[in-house]
Design a protein around this motif. Sequence first.
Motif, PDB file in Angstrom:
ATOM      1  N   LYS A   7       0.846  -1.195   0.000  1.00 20.54           N
ATOM      2  CA  LYS A   7       0.000   0.000   0.000  1.00 20.54           C
ATOM      3  C   LYS A   7       0.882   1.246   0.000  1.00 20.54           C
ATOM      4  O   LYS A   7       1.837   1.354   0.778  1.00 20.54           O
ATOM      5  N   CYS A   8       0.554   2.191  -0.849  1.00 20.44           N
ATOM      6  CA  CYS A   8       1.268   3.459  -0.824  1.00 20.44           C
ATOM      7  C   CYS A   8       0.898   4.198   0.459  1.00 20.44           C
ATOM      8  O   CYS A   8      -0.276   4.372   0.753  1.00 20.44           O
ATOM      9  N   PRO A   9       1.910   4.626   1.206  1.00 21.15           N
ATOM     10  CA  PRO A   9       1.609   5.302   2.477  1.00 21.15           C
ATOM     11  C   PRO A   9       1.014   6.693   2.277  1.00 21.15           C
ATOM     12  O   PRO A   9       0.486   7.270   3.220  1.00 21.15           O
ATOM     13  N   ILE A  10       1.097   7.208   1.030  1.00 20.00           N
ATOM     14  CA  ILE A  10       0.620   8.581   0.801  1.00 20.00           C
ATOM     15  C   ILE A  10      -0.798   8.598   0.233  1.00 20.00           C
ATOM     16  O   ILE A  10      -1.687   9.241   0.775  1.00 20.00           O
ATOM     17  N   CYS A  11      -1.024   7.831  -0.874  1.00 16.51           N
ATOM     18  CA  CYS A  11      -2.359   7.875  -1.488  1.00 16.51           C
ATOM     19  C   CYS A  11      -3.128   6.565  -1.301  1.00 16.51           C
ATOM     20  O   CYS A  11      -4.261   6.431  -1.722  1.00 16.51           O
ATOM     21  N   HIS A  12      -2.511   5.598  -0.631  1.00 19.25           N
ATOM     22  CA  HIS A  12      -3.131   4.308  -0.310  1.00 19.25           C
ATOM     23  C   HIS A  12      -3.476   3.469  -1.528  1.00 19.25           C
ATOM     24  O   HIS A  12      -4.342   2.605  -1.465  1.00 19.25           O
ATOM     25  N   SER A  13      -2.792   3.718  -2.687  1.00 17.60           N
ATOM     26  CA  SER A  13      -2.936   2.817  -3.832  1.00 17.60           C
ATOM     27  C   SER A  13      -2.317   1.477  -3.476  1.00 17.60           C
ATOM     28  O   SER A  13      -1.339   1.409  -2.735  1.00 17.60           O
ATOM     29  N   GLY A  14      -2.900   0.408  -4.028  1.00 16.10           N
ATOM     30  CA  GLY A  14      -2.328  -0.907  -3.815  1.00 16.10           C
ATOM     31  C   GLY A  14      -1.348  -1.253  -4.931  1.00 16.10           C
ATOM     32  O   GLY A  14      -1.612  -0.975  -6.096  1.00 16.10           O
ATOM     33  N   SER A  23       8.558   2.644  -7.523  1.00 16.08           N
ATOM     34  CA  SER A  23       8.466   3.451  -8.750  1.00 16.08           C
ATOM     35  C   SER A  23       7.189   4.292  -8.728  1.00 16.08           C
ATOM     36  O   SER A  23       7.176   5.412  -9.224  1.00 16.08           O
ATOM     37  N   HIS A  24       6.131   3.751  -8.103  1.00 19.41           N
ATOM     38  CA  HIS A  24       4.913   4.547  -7.934  1.00 19.41           C
ATOM     39  C   HIS A  24       5.219   5.805  -7.107  1.00 19.41           C
ATOM     40  O   HIS A  24       4.829   6.914  -7.477  1.00 19.41           O
ATOM     41  N   LEU A  25       5.951   5.605  -6.029  1.00 18.87           N
ATOM     42  CA  LEU A  25       6.293   6.729  -5.171  1.00 18.87           C
ATOM     43  C   LEU A  25       7.126   7.757  -5.926  1.00 18.87           C
ATOM     44  O   LEU A  25       6.884   8.956  -5.825  1.00 18.87           O
ATOM     45  N   GLN A  28       4.670   9.182  -8.854  1.00 17.43           N
ATOM     46  CA  GLN A  28       3.475   9.901  -8.407  1.00 17.43           C
ATOM     47  C   GLN A  28       3.764  10.950  -7.335  1.00 17.43           C
ATOM     48  O   GLN A  28       3.091  11.957  -7.256  1.00 17.43           O
ATOM     49  N   HIS A  29       4.731  10.637  -6.520  1.00 16.61           N
ATOM     50  CA  HIS A  29       4.945  11.531  -5.367  1.00 16.61           C
ATOM     51  C   HIS A  29       6.326  12.169  -5.339  1.00 16.61           C
ATOM     52  O   HIS A  29       6.626  12.935  -4.425  1.00 16.61           O
ATOM     53  N   GLU A  30       7.151  11.829  -6.333  1.00 13.65           N
ATOM     54  CA  GLU A  30       8.464  12.445  -6.490  1.00 13.65           C
ATOM     55  C   GLU A  30       9.293  12.421  -5.214  1.00 13.65           C
ATOM     56  O   GLU A  30       9.803  13.427  -4.765  1.00 13.65           O
TER      57      GLU A  30
HETATM   58 ZN   LIG Z   1       0.660   6.862  -3.924  1.00 11.69          ZN
END
Ligand SMILES: [Zn+2]
Length: 121
Positions: A7-14, A23-25, A28-30
Amino acid sequence: MEDRPYKCPICHSGLKTEGGMKSHLSRQHEMPAALDALGKNYEAKYKSMLEENAVLKKQLEQIKGELVKTRTDLVQALDEGLKKYAEINRLNGEMQKMGLIIAFRDSFIKEKLGITMPLPS
Ligand SMILES: [Zn+2]
């Protein structure tokens, strides 16, 4: 439903994998640098924190020891001070008694023999 345990700790995407989440981080969150730094150095940081803790504990023990010693010294100094104070009181009392004895003697001599004793200078 797909299995996405990360789970992304920022946007909670799985996300499916840890790499995917990284890579999502970063996309998406730079924030790749911070996470990489934390990930790579986590163990070293943890170890150095444990070492710092041990050093701080040792210092704390030392300070505790000094505190106990200082307290003991203080009690001793207070005790000596009280003894000196008691001695001063005793000497003051002696001086007062002596003064009374001298005054009484002087008045006795004056009364009986008519001699005025000189005052002590
Ligand atoms: Zn995220």
